[in-house]
Structure formats: C-alpha cells, structure tokens
Design a protein around this motif. Structure first.
Motif, PDB file in Angstrom:
ATOM      1  N   UNK A 113       0.824  -1.205   0.000  1.00  0.00           N
ATOM      2  CA  UNK A 113       0.000   0.000   0.000  1.00  0.00           C
ATOM      3  C   UNK A 113       0.860   1.257   0.000  1.00  0.00           C
ATOM      4  N   UNK A 114       1.999   1.191   0.690  1.00  0.00           N
ATOM      5  CA  UNK A 114       2.930   2.319   0.687  1.00  0.00           C
ATOM      6  C   UNK A 114       3.478   2.524  -0.718  1.00  0.00           C
ATOM      7  N   UNK A 121       1.632   8.801  -6.704  1.00  0.00           N
ATOM      8  CA  UNK A 121       1.975  10.199  -6.477  1.00  0.00           C
ATOM      9  C   UNK A 121       2.875  10.772  -7.568  1.00  0.00           C
ATOM     10  N   UNK A 122       3.435   9.897  -8.406  1.00  0.00           N
ATOM     11  CA  UNK A 122       4.264  10.369  -9.514  1.00  0.00           C
ATOM     12  C   UNK A 122       3.356  11.026 -10.548  1.00  0.00           C
ATOM     13  N   UNK A 151      11.791   8.319  -2.696  1.00  0.00           N
ATOM     14  CA  UNK A 151      11.973   9.338  -1.652  1.00  0.00           C
ATOM     15  C   UNK A 151      10.686   9.692  -0.913  1.00  0.00           C
ATOM     16  N   UNK A 152       9.554   9.509  -1.548  1.00  0.00           N
ATOM     17  CA  UNK A 152       8.281   9.895  -0.945  1.00  0.00           C
ATOM     18  C   UNK A 152       7.767   8.840   0.037  1.00  0.00           C
ATOM     19  N   UNK A 222      17.622  12.354   0.614  1.00  0.00           N
ATOM     20  CA  UNK A 222      17.175  11.955  -0.721  1.00  0.00           C
ATOM     21  C   UNK A 222      16.436  13.098  -1.397  1.00  0.00           C
ATOM     22  N   UNK A 223      16.735  13.372  -2.668  1.00  0.00           N
ATOM     23  CA  UNK A 223      16.038  14.455  -3.382  1.00  0.00           C
ATOM     24  C   UNK A 223      14.574  14.117  -3.602  1.00  0.00           C
ATOM     25  N   UNK A 224      13.706  15.059  -3.300  1.00  0.00           N
ATOM     26  CA  UNK A 224      12.261  14.805  -3.407  1.00  0.00           C
ATOM     27  C   UNK A 224      11.812  14.620  -4.844  1.00  0.00           C
TER      28      UNK A 224
END
Length: 230
Positions: A113-114, A121-122, A151-152, A222-224
């Motif tokens: 689910x994560x 979200x991409x 990263x998210x 980590x870059x968002x």
C-alpha cells in the motif's frame, strides 16, 4: 544496612554484565530476522503493488485479495501455518527462516500500500513523457516511476522497519532464540526476570531511536524530485 544495599546493587550490576554476551547473541538473531523480514516485505510489497496497479482486472483483483487476506489475518496464525502446516506437504523450513518469511509476508501487505501510494503520487506527465520517448512500460516503471516514488515513501517504510523489529519476539513461539526469548530463558534459570527484561527493553529503545534517526537522515538527504540514475 547501607553496606548491604551497596553490595546488592553491585551484584546486580555484575549479573547484568555477565548476561550481556548471551543477550548479544539474541540481539544478533533479532537484527538478522528484522533485516531478512524487511527485505522480503520490500520485494513482495513492490510485486503486489505492481500487480494491483495493473489495468488488467484478472491481474489486479487477485493481488488485492491476497493483500487483504494477509493484512486481515494475525501474524501468529500465518507463523503457525508456515511452521506446522507446510511440513505436512513436504515443505520444511528452519525456524529462523519460517519466522522471517512470516514477518515478510505480513508486512508485504502494508508495504504494498505504501508503494501504491508512492507510485500514484508520480505525476501523470512523467508517464506521458516516457511514452513520448518511446520507452517500454517496464523501463518506464524501473527508470522513471520507481526512482521518483522512493523518496516519498521512505518515512512510511521506515516505520514498518521498526514495527517488524518489535514483532520479532513473536518468533519465540517457534523456538527462535531472539533477544526476548533469551532473556526469558535467563529469567527462568536464575529467577531474576527484572534485569534481563529491563536490558532487552533498553536495547529495543536504543535500536528504535537509531532506526528513527536513520530514517530522518534518509528523508532529508534523498532528493524529493527523485533519485538520479547514472
């Protein structure tokens, strides 16, 4: 009176130091079970998330059913099933591997689910740009989507890492000598439960704080916008 108290305190410290090497062996098993279980959860979770986001219902629906079934059944039931039922069909696994697999299966439902939330979200424009560049769906997923999703989802995955570590003591029911089980055995033999159990609680507190600090470090580093690939 004071001398008696001082002697008792010093003896308790001596007892704590004497059992530390034994608890360290249990700690090693705890860390190994956490690592193996988390890796299994990460891999299976990503597979389940990929299947659930498929446009084919014949692929997505079974994946969603498996996820719900795993998530809605207790970890102990799954652990007992793997340890006691599978041998009846000729599948015999060591106690440690059985426990780690049970942890991985249980938490793969949550990590899926994560992953799903991270993948969704991409921005849709990334998919469209990949199609414009004539990238295959597999390459789009592995090179474009996943690096931006990771990263998210680091904080959420980190929380499940801590949860897996705190669920490792359940493996004692199948004779895995993890840290809490070792402390219980020490208590049974010495009739002193306070010190070994207190030491285990303190060690778990330290491990949790270290894991939380590591998660925060990764989250800030980590870059968002995504992990750049060479």
């Amino acid at each position: 009176m004071l001398m008696g108290i001082e002697w008792d305190t010093s003896s308790q410290w001596a007892f704590a130091i004497s059992i530390l090497p034994i608890l360290a062996k249990g700690l090693l098993v705890t860390l190994q079970a956490t690592a193996v279980g988390f890796i299994i959860a990460l891999v299976l979770g990503l597979i389940l998330a990929s299947l659930k986001t498929s446009r084919l219902k014949i692929v997505a629906w079974p994946a969603r059913f498996i996820t719900e079934f795993i998530r809605d059944t207790p970890l102990l039931v799954q652990l007992f099933f793997l340890y006691y039922v599978l041998p009846e069909y000729g599948i015999i696994l060591p106690a440690f591997m059985t426990g780690a697999l049970a942890l991985g299966l249980q938490y793969s439902a949550y990590t899926s689910e994560v992953y799903r939330a991270g993948l969704e979200s991409v921005p849709l424009g990334q998919h469209e740009a990949a199609r414009a560049l004539d990238l295959s769906p597999r390459r789009t997923f592995t090179v474009i989507v996943v690096p931006q999703a990771i990263p998210r989802i680091i904080p959420a995955l980190g929380n499940y890492l801590v949860s897996i570590m705190k669920d490792v003591p359940l493996l004692s029911v199948v004779a895995v000598l993890e840290m809490l089980n070792v402390a219980k055995i020490i208590g049974d033999r010495t009739f002193n439960y306070l010190i070994p159990l207190s030491m285990v609680g303190l060690i778990y507190l330290i491990l949790t704080l270290v894991a939380a600090a590591g998660i925060r470090y990764l989250d800030t580093r980590l870059p968002k916008q995504g992990i750049p690939l060479k």
